[in-house]
Design a protein around this motif. Structure first.
Motif, PDB file in Angstrom:
ATOM      1  N   GLY A  96      39.782  27.564  39.296  1.00  0.00           N
ATOM      2  CA  GLY A  96      39.454  28.913  39.414  1.00  0.00           C
ATOM      3  C   GLY A  96      39.789  29.983  38.382  1.00  0.00           C
TER       4      GLY A  96
ATOM      5  N   ALA B  12      37.421  31.435  35.396  1.00  0.00           N
ATOM      6  CA  ALA B  12      37.459  32.918  35.283  1.00  0.00           C
ATOM      7  C   ALA B  12      37.959  33.107  33.922  1.00  0.00           C
TER       8      ALA B  12
ATOM      9  N   SER C 276      46.004  34.986  39.656  1.00  0.00           N
ATOM     10  CA  SER C 276      44.505  35.050  39.773  1.00  0.00           C
ATOM     11  C   SER C 276      43.977  36.218  38.746  1.00  0.00           C
TER      12      SER C 276
ATOM     13  N   PHE D 160      33.605  37.738  39.066  1.00  0.00           N
ATOM     14  CA  PHE D 160      34.524  36.098  39.320  1.00  0.00           C
ATOM     15  C   PHE D 160      35.984  36.825  39.823  1.00  0.00           C
TER      16      PHE D 160
ATOM     17  N   GLY E  87      39.155  34.064  40.154  1.00  0.00           N
ATOM     18  CA  GLY E  87      39.579  32.869  39.883  1.00  0.00           C
ATOM     19  C   GLY E  87      41.142  32.844  40.197  1.00  0.00           C
TER      20      GLY E  87
ATOM     21  N   LEU F  19      37.355  29.591  43.015  1.00  0.00           N
ATOM     22  CA  LEU F  19      36.634  30.511  42.458  1.00  0.00           C
ATOM     23  C   LEU F  19      36.055  31.227  43.287  1.00  0.00           C
TER      24      LEU F  19
END
Length: 594
Positions: free
Chosen positions: A180, A184, A232, A246, A248, A252
């Motif tokens: 993810g 991203a 993230s 998004f 991530g 994701l």
């Protein structure tokens, strides 16, 4: 005719209302006046044209309404990429026998199955509609806490799209942990970041989430790429066809206009983004240190930790608080393994090991035994952590360097470890000459002896003064020389003491630069050393005239300072960088000990 994705819903509805108004108005006019026979032919011709226009307006209204009705819904998706060593879809689950496997319809563009556990029935979740588009028989899920996982097989990989609490059904060790985040970082516009989650891996792992009210660049979030690890990131993709936004991390999370039949193509596109290297242009640092989520590897590392502690051979294992402590209220630490709950002023692994049978030590015991903290305004222990969560440890395993911090295992990229080692080697050796330390001589006694026998050195050890706005006083340095060397002395016993040494040097250096009152307080401690006091007594403070000397009492080694544990090297490199940014000179001094 515009393509469907080119229609903006708001504009389409506005056009529909205009067409409807025109149609109604013209139709009323025609019905009213066309009945009058005295209207001449040119006017009748005009009315005919108006009638045709009205019908076209009506048809436009119908077409617009049909387009709006057909507009694809925006669905939230939570997608994980599974590791390639899976033989079948059921391998992704912790307990596949507890799940019902639903086959998918034919000719939907991808292979896969939907897995659903048996759950009590109360309320149907909102995401059931999407899944009913793809399975051969409608689902009967009526619980807000229902779970489902759609396994999509495409491009020779398996994807897990979870709904509700579906992630809890998956085997966590089979998840590609950087999927993810990498998607991203490759796909988002770096100028439109909305949120960044980070943690700092030092003696204490600090978890932080920073958000911006509008899309911003990474620099807005104050991320220190030399020590902060990105967990993230949230942002808007450059290509809106991938998704509207998004987030991530391991997974994701995205919002996208999509039907069930488009999930295979969506996973293909995300896999393509995952394989790109665009993130290296602005986010290369995310590969430096990565969290381990492979349970088998974690078990192997845990066993190495237990073996080292049992044998007493680990030089890197120590205890450190896994959460921030209010030091201005701090009273004592204690261990659950002490029946009388002795109080301790510091966390020491030796204190804990002295209360147990080390031969019977296990990971389960480290997780079960607790460390408590007492504050001065309370008689009872307020906060407790497991001993495991408080352990800091590093080891080399199968050619890789691993570190345990705040209950999490990390792998350090080899090139990054070499970079930090190179940074340490760039720190010059101090020209200051200090005598060797005596065996078992503590820092306080060593500092007093040096100051008493060297006229150019003033003692400031234990001379703590409070900085404006700070909760706790800060020690300026242990020794101050007439040439402006701020000497911080520590015996190398474990990584935590050295990290404290490096942090202390930064904290006092910042206080000297920014706090006039703090400098005056330090000057007041130098009444017997007027020449030393004059260095700090001026109306302004010039950091470039001072040198921060980190003096470590340790035995001579051929690889010094590369022999320092990695976490200590990391903290030293960060401290040196911060000090140089303030214009201080920085040096490293090894004090011999027999």
């Amino acid at each position: 005719m515009l393509e469907l994705h080119e229609w903006d819903a708001m504009h389409a509805f506005l056009f529909r209302d205009v067409f409807a108004t025109v149609y109604v108005s013209l139709n009323t006019f025609i019905n009213t006046y066309s009945k009058h026979k005295h209207i001449n032919k040119p006017l009748q011709h005009t009315l005919l044209n108006i009638t045709n226009a009205a019908y076209e307006a009506r048809d436009s209204q119908r077409r617009t309404t049909r387009i709006i009705d057909m507009k694809t819904k925006v669905r939230p998706l939570n997608i994980r990429l599974l590791k390639p060593n899976m033989a079948s879809a059921k391998d992704a689950f912790r307990d596949p026998t507890s799940l019902t496997k639903h086959p998918l319809k034919k000719n939907i563009g991808f292979k896969g199955f939907l897995f659903v556990p048996a759950v009590p029935s109360h309320k149907q979740p909102a995401w059931v509609d999407l899944l009913n588009e793809g399975v051969t028989s409608p689902l009967s899920l009526f619980n807000a806490s229902s779970s489902a996982v759609l396994i999509v097989e495409t491009s020779n990989r398996f994807f897990a799209i979870s709904f509700g609490y579906g992630n809890n059904l998956l085997r966590q060790e089979l998840i590609e942990r950087d999927f993810g985040l990498k998607v991203a970082l490759n796909a988002v516009d770096p100028d439109t970041l909305r949120s960044v989650d980070m943690h700092t891996m030092e003696d204490l792992t600090l978890h932080t989430r920073r958000q911006a009210s509008t899309g911003s660049r990474l620099s807005t979030f104050g991320l220190d790429i030399t020590r902060d690890l990105m967990r993230s990131v949230t942002g808007r993709p450059r290509d809106p066809n991938i998704g509207r936004q998004f987030t991530g991390g391991d997974a994701l999370a995205l919002n996208a206009e999509i039907e069930f039949t488009g999930l295979g193509a969506k996973c293909d596109r995300l896999l393509h983004e995952y394989g790109q290297k665009d993130y290296l242009k602005e986010f290369a640092f995310v590969d430096h240190v990565r969290k381990i989520r492979d349970s088998n590897l974690e078990d192997e590392l845990d066993q190495l930790l237990v073996q080292d502690i049992r044998a007493g051979t680990s030089k890197s294992a120590y205890l450190a608080a896994p959460k921030p402590i209010e030091w201005d209220r701090f009273a004592a630490f204690n261990y659950s393994t002490e029946g009388h709950a002795d109080d301790h002023s510091d966390l020491e692994l030796a204190h804990y090991l002295g209360t147990i049978d080390t031969g019977a030590l296990s990971i389960n015991k480290l997780r079960k035994d607790r460390i408590g903290i007492k504050y001065a305004d309370a008689d009872v222990t307020r906060e407790k952590w497991s001993v495991y969560d408080a352990l800091v440890y590093e080891t080399t395993h199968k050619g890789n360097l691993y570190a345990l911090s705040a209950g999490e295992w990390y792998v350090i990229e080899q090139s990054y470890a070499r970079q930090i080692e190179s940074d340490i080697k760039q720190i010059p050796a101090s020209r200051l000459q200090l005598p060797a330390a005596n065996p078992n001589e503590v820092e306080n006694d060593y500092n007093k002896r040096v100051a008493a026998t060297t006229k150019d050195i003033a003692l400031l050890d234990r001379g703590n003064k409070r900085v404006t706005g700070a909760n706790a006083p800060i020690e300026c340095c242990d020794l101050l020389t007439l040439s402006g060397q701020l000497v911080h002395v520590k015996r190398k016993t474990r990584s935590s003491t050295l990290s404290h040494l490096f942090s202390q040097g930064v904290a006092s250096a910042e206080a000297l630069v920014w706090d006039d009152r703090y400098r005056k307080e330090i000057v007041s401690l130098l009444t017997g050393h007027p020449a030393h006091a004059a260095l700090l007594a001026g109306p302004t403070f010039n950091a470039a005239s001072f040198e921060v000397v980190y003096a470590v009492i340790t035995k001579r080694t051929a690889t010094w300072p590369a022999s320092l544990p990695f976490l200590s090297q990391l903290n030293l490199a960060n401290a040196a960088r911060i000090l140089r940014r303030m214009s201080y000179k920085v040096s490293l001094l090894r004090i011999d000990v027999p």
